[in-house]
Design a protein around this motif. Structure first.
Motif, PDB file in Angstrom:
ATOM      1  N   ASP A   1       0.933   4.121  -2.796  1.00  0.00           N
ATOM      2  CA  ASP A   1       0.831   5.572  -2.360  1.00  0.00           C
ATOM      3  C   ASP A   1       1.915   6.527  -2.870  1.00  0.00           C
ATOM      4  O   ASP A   1       1.484   7.432  -3.270  1.00  0.00           O
ATOM      5  CB  ASP A   1       0.776   5.491  -0.663  1.00  0.00           C
ATOM      6  CG  ASP A   1      -0.573   5.935  -0.218  1.00  0.00           C
ATOM      7  OD1 ASP A   1      -1.462   5.848  -1.220  1.00  0.00           O
ATOM      8  OD2 ASP A   1      -0.603   6.212   1.070  1.00  0.00           O
ATOM      9  N   LEU A   2       3.346   5.952  -2.871  1.00  0.00           N
ATOM     10  CA  LEU A   2       4.057   6.853  -3.233  1.00  0.00           C
ATOM     11  C   LEU A   2       3.962   6.949  -4.639  1.00  0.00           C
ATOM     12  O   LEU A   2       4.254   8.225  -5.220  1.00  0.00           O
ATOM     13  CB  LEU A   2       5.411   6.187  -2.838  1.00  0.00           C
ATOM     14  CG  LEU A   2       6.373   6.965  -2.637  1.00  0.00           C
ATOM     15  CD1 LEU A   2       6.195   7.574  -1.331  1.00  0.00           C
ATOM     16  CD2 LEU A   2       7.852   5.975  -2.347  1.00  0.00           C
ATOM     17  N   LYS A   3       3.776   5.973  -5.390  1.00  0.00           N
ATOM     18  CA  LYS A   3       3.584   6.075  -6.949  1.00  0.00           C
ATOM     19  C   LYS A   3       2.546   7.225  -7.426  1.00  0.00           C
ATOM     20  O   LYS A   3       2.720   8.005  -8.226  1.00  0.00           O
ATOM     21  CB  LYS A   3       3.113   4.787  -7.489  1.00  0.00           C
ATOM     22  CG  LYS A   3       4.085   3.772  -7.884  1.00  0.00           C
ATOM     23  CD  LYS A   3       3.244   2.692  -8.631  1.00  0.00           C
ATOM     24  CE  LYS A   3       4.244   1.135  -8.377  1.00  0.00           C
ATOM     25  NZ  LYS A   3       4.640   0.714  -9.684  1.00  0.00           N
ATOM     26  N   ARG A   4       1.266   7.169  -6.466  1.00  0.00           N
ATOM     27  CA  ARG A   4       0.360   8.071  -6.862  1.00  0.00           C
ATOM     28  C   ARG A   4       0.758   9.302  -6.709  1.00  0.00           C
ATOM     29  O   ARG A   4       0.336  10.217  -7.661  1.00  0.00           O
ATOM     30  CB  ARG A   4      -0.907   7.647  -5.804  1.00  0.00           C
ATOM     31  CG  ARG A   4      -2.018   6.841  -6.261  1.00  0.00           C
ATOM     32  CD  ARG A   4      -3.068   6.497  -5.204  1.00  0.00           C
ATOM     33  NE  ARG A   4      -3.331   7.828  -4.645  1.00  0.00           N
ATOM     34  CZ  ARG A   4      -4.271   8.830  -5.007  1.00  0.00           C
ATOM     35  NH1 ARG A   4      -5.229   8.351  -5.867  1.00  0.00           N
ATOM     36  NH2 ARG A   4      -4.683   9.690  -4.316  1.00  0.00           N
TER      37      ARG A   4
ATOM     38  N   THR B   1       0.975  -1.074   0.147  1.00  0.00           N
ATOM     39  CA  THR B   1      -0.053   0.011  -0.112  1.00  0.00           C
ATOM     40  C   THR B   1       0.852   1.260   0.032  1.00  0.00           C
ATOM     41  O   THR B   1       0.452   2.361  -0.609  1.00  0.00           O
ATOM     42  CB  THR B   1      -0.795   0.154   1.349  1.00  0.00           C
ATOM     43  OG1 THR B   1      -1.248  -1.310   1.518  1.00  0.00           O
ATOM     44  CG2 THR B   1      -2.000   0.909   0.981  1.00  0.00           C
ATOM     45  N   ILE B   2       2.052   1.012   0.682  1.00  0.00           N
ATOM     46  CA  ILE B   2       2.719   2.317   0.845  1.00  0.00           C
ATOM     47  C   ILE B   2       3.416   2.544  -0.560  1.00  0.00           C
ATOM     48  O   ILE B   2       3.514   3.756  -1.016  1.00  0.00           O
ATOM     49  CB  ILE B   2       3.919   1.908   1.915  1.00  0.00           C
ATOM     50  CG1 ILE B   2       3.180   1.760   3.276  1.00  0.00           C
ATOM     51  CG2 ILE B   2       5.054   3.317   1.874  1.00  0.00           C
ATOM     52  CD1 ILE B   2       4.300   1.317   4.293  1.00  0.00           C
TER      53      ILE B   2
END
Ligand code: GLU
Length: 320
Positions: A106-109, A102-103
């Motif tokens: 999130d970072l990609k987003r 998930t992390i």
């Protein structure tokens, strides 16, 4: 699909409120108008947030409003079925294994958003070799995504009219999470197929979902049900009612003395441009119920009106 079969599919993670009860009423009336079947489906694959208390309360609220179901289905009891279908989709390469946490995601987003790109999943996991995957499996639990065509999905919506959604602007949806939880996107399609649902009525906030789900329907069966997307109700300052915080629950309305006939009469008539008639029997609205009378633009509503309409509903009860 010969028979008219509709369903209302709440997640038992909270109390019913005016927003989702409107959806329930639309599906119920659309089923009953055509002597069809109405299914109550409990979308409870999120085991942490779903509770028996909310299941009981949802049933209580629906009965109080006069919404009676022909049968109940519960997603948490169908996990084996979902597993089978998922496995066949993996085999057919309609679904692919992914490894980001998930992390990571999130970072990609955030990176995408910072560089002005739409936050669409970049399909990195598709590039992994079998060896990479075998290595990764030792370290992290994988999750699975459905491979979207990227084409235009179009359908004739019974409320919204001709709808087109370009699925290349949408992330490949996650069907099962790394913790083994099946997500609504796939569970709902499998249920709609198995229960022979012929029409799905839900809020316009589901338009993109519908496009995605139509693609899933097409890979699993030859057809998809008909769809109708109704407007969302907003309060006088334009805030969405379906957000729980902005809407009183049915339970609270009942406790405040609001009559079920008032809730139903308001929700049936809201946004259809007709003069409101107050009826205490929800089924009495079925014959004239017409999805075409509604549209998708936000529908304003003031909760206070429920109190004056309750008085009308009560006076009609007295007259019987
Ligand atoms: N559980 C979903 C929701 O409450 C159901 C949506 C649907 O009708 O497909 O949003």
């Amino acid at each position: 699909l010969k028979k008219n079969i509709l369903r209302f599919a709440p997640s038992p993670t909270g109390y019913l409120h005016l927003g989702n009860v409107r959806t329930a009423i639309f599906n119920f009336l659309q089923a009953k108008k055509n002597n069809g079947e109405f299914i109550l489906r409990l979308d409870d694959t999120d085991r942490e947030r779903s509770t028996q208390h909310y299941i009981d309360q949802i049933k209580y609220d629906l009965e109080w409003l006069g919404i009676c179901w022909d049968r109940v289905e519960q997603q948490s009891k169908r996990l084996d079925r979902y597993k089978d279908i998922l496995n066949s989709m993996i085999k057919d390469e309609n679904v692919y294994e992914c490894f980001e946490t998930t992390i990571d995601l999130d970072l990609k987003r955030k990176k995408q958003l910072n560089s002005g790109q739409p936050p669409v999943y970049d399909r990195q996991s598709l590039k992994l070799s079998d060896r990479d995957k075998a290595e990764l499996r030792k370290k992290v639990s994988s999750y699975f995504r459905f491979y979207l065509s990227g084409n235009k999905v179009s359908w004739k919506d019974k409320i919204a009219g001709d709808v087109e959604v370009q699925t290349n602007a949408v992330s490949d949806p996650i069907l099962i999470k790394a913790n083994g939880q099946f997500l609504y996107t796939i569970a709902s399609v499998i249920d709609d197929i198995d229960f022979k649902v012929s029409e799905v009525v839900r809020g316009v906030d589901h338009l993109t979902n519908t496009a995605v789900q139509i693609e899933i329907f097409k890979t699993l069966v030859e057809y998809s049900p008909e769809f109708a997307h109704h407007s969302l109700i907003v309060n006088s300052s334009g805030e969405n009612f379906s957000k729980r915080a902005n809407s009183l629950s049915i339970k609270e309305l009942r406790e405040n003395g609001v009559e079920p006939g008032a809730v139903c009469s308001v929700l049936v008539n809201l946004g259809n441009g007709k003069r409101m008639e107050v009826k205490n029997d929800l089924l009495a609205f079925a014959e004239d119920f017409d999805l075409k009378a509604f549209n998708t633009s936000p529908t304003k509503f003031n909760t206070e009106d429920l109190y004056s309409i309750s008085r009308v509903a009560l006076s009609k009860l007295d007259n019987v």
